[in-house]
Design a protein around this motif. Structure first.
Motif, PDB file in Angstrom:
ATOM      1  N   GLY A   1      49.807  38.352  23.751  1.00  0.00           N
ATOM      2  CA  GLY A   1      48.746  37.501  24.273  1.00  0.00           C
ATOM      3  C   GLY A   1      47.647  37.243  23.259  1.00  0.00           C
ATOM      4  N   PHE A   2      47.932  37.480  21.979  1.00  0.00           N
ATOM      5  CA  PHE A   2      46.924  37.312  20.934  1.00  0.00           C
ATOM      6  C   PHE A   2      47.591  36.720  19.690  1.00  0.00           C
ATOM      7  N   VAL A   3      46.771  36.171  18.804  1.00  0.00           N
ATOM      8  CA  VAL A   3      47.272  35.577  17.568  1.00  0.00           C
ATOM      9  C   VAL A   3      47.082  36.559  16.418  1.00  0.00           C
ATOM     10  N   GLU A   4      47.605  36.196  15.263  1.00  0.00           N
ATOM     11  CA  GLU A   4      47.629  37.122  14.128  1.00  0.00           C
ATOM     12  C   GLU A   4      46.234  37.607  13.747  1.00  0.00           C
ATOM     13  N   ALA A   5      45.246  36.719  13.782  1.00  0.00           N
ATOM     14  CA  ALA A   5      43.886  37.110  13.402  1.00  0.00           C
ATOM     15  C   ALA A   5      43.288  38.132  14.357  1.00  0.00           C
ATOM     16  N   GLU A   6      43.826  38.210  15.584  1.00  0.00           N
ATOM     17  CA  GLU A   6      43.308  39.147  16.578  1.00  0.00           C
ATOM     18  C   GLU A   6      44.118  40.436  16.658  1.00  0.00           C
TER      19      GLU A   6
END
Length: 207
Positions: A172-177
């Protein structure tokens, strides 16, 4: 060779369009997911029939769902399982059919709980679905959890995990997160990671 164009009339009825041009998804060559309006597969793979919580046809399309399923398929089934933020229930239903037991699915949206119960019945999966606000209530103490939720929800539930929790499939998150989400699960270590933009991580409690 010249390109050859063929014309085909597109039906007005969305259900008929879906039947004719529908989509289904295969996960890791081991599982097929389709909506009730899509035709069955050829029988090569086990199949889940999932209708989305909103009533729109098709689910399992989002990369985070597929990555969570791929991580789930790579695990040894067994024991209690909880799907946190279950949506239409695809992760919980897959876990139940793979061999986890008992399986609990929770979501703060009532329509998601209804959809999960309906989809579990459709797939003859033993899943208990409950309405639960993960920002206010501690997560269930199942040894294996799946949490396909936004980073603020991970930040809220991670510190309140019961000692019984051993594995967490987090997405539920992208790489930066990703690093921030993983850091929230203090005492857990990443075992596997999938994704380029959207991410999914399998976490294990450190010994």
């Amino acid at each position: 060779h010249a390109l050859r164009w063929e014309r085909e009339e597109v039906p007005d009825d969305p259900l008929e369009r879906r039947r004719r041009f529908g989509h289904a998804w295969e996960v890791a060559g081991r599982l097929r997911i389709r909506s009730p309006a899509d035709p069955p597969g050829d029988g090569r793979l086990p199949e889940l029939v999932i209708e989305s919580a909103a009533g729109a046809f098709g689910t399992g399309a989002h990369p985070t769902t597929r990555m969570c399923l791929e991580l789930l398929l790579g695990m040894e089934p067994g024991g209690p399982f909880a799907d946190l933020g279950c949506g239409a229930g695809v992760l919980a239903i897959a876990a139940a059919l793979l061999g986890w037991e008992p399986v609990l699915a929770v979501d703060h949206e009532p329509q998601s709980v209804v959809a999960t119960r309906r989809n579990a019945e459709r797939n003859r999966a033993a899943v208990d679905a409950l309405e639960l606000d993960l920002l206010a209530v501690a997560p269930p103490p199942a040894p294996t959890l799946a949490a396909n939720v936004p980073p603020p929800v991970h930040a809220a539930l991670a510190p309140r995990l019961a000692p019984a929790v051993i594995h967490v499939i987090a997405s539920g998150f992208v790489e930066a997160e990703r690093d921030g989400v993983v850091a929230a699960y203090a005492g857990f270590r990443p075992l596997a990671r999938l994704g380029a933009g959207w991410q999914a991580v399998l976490l294990e409690r450190a010994p």
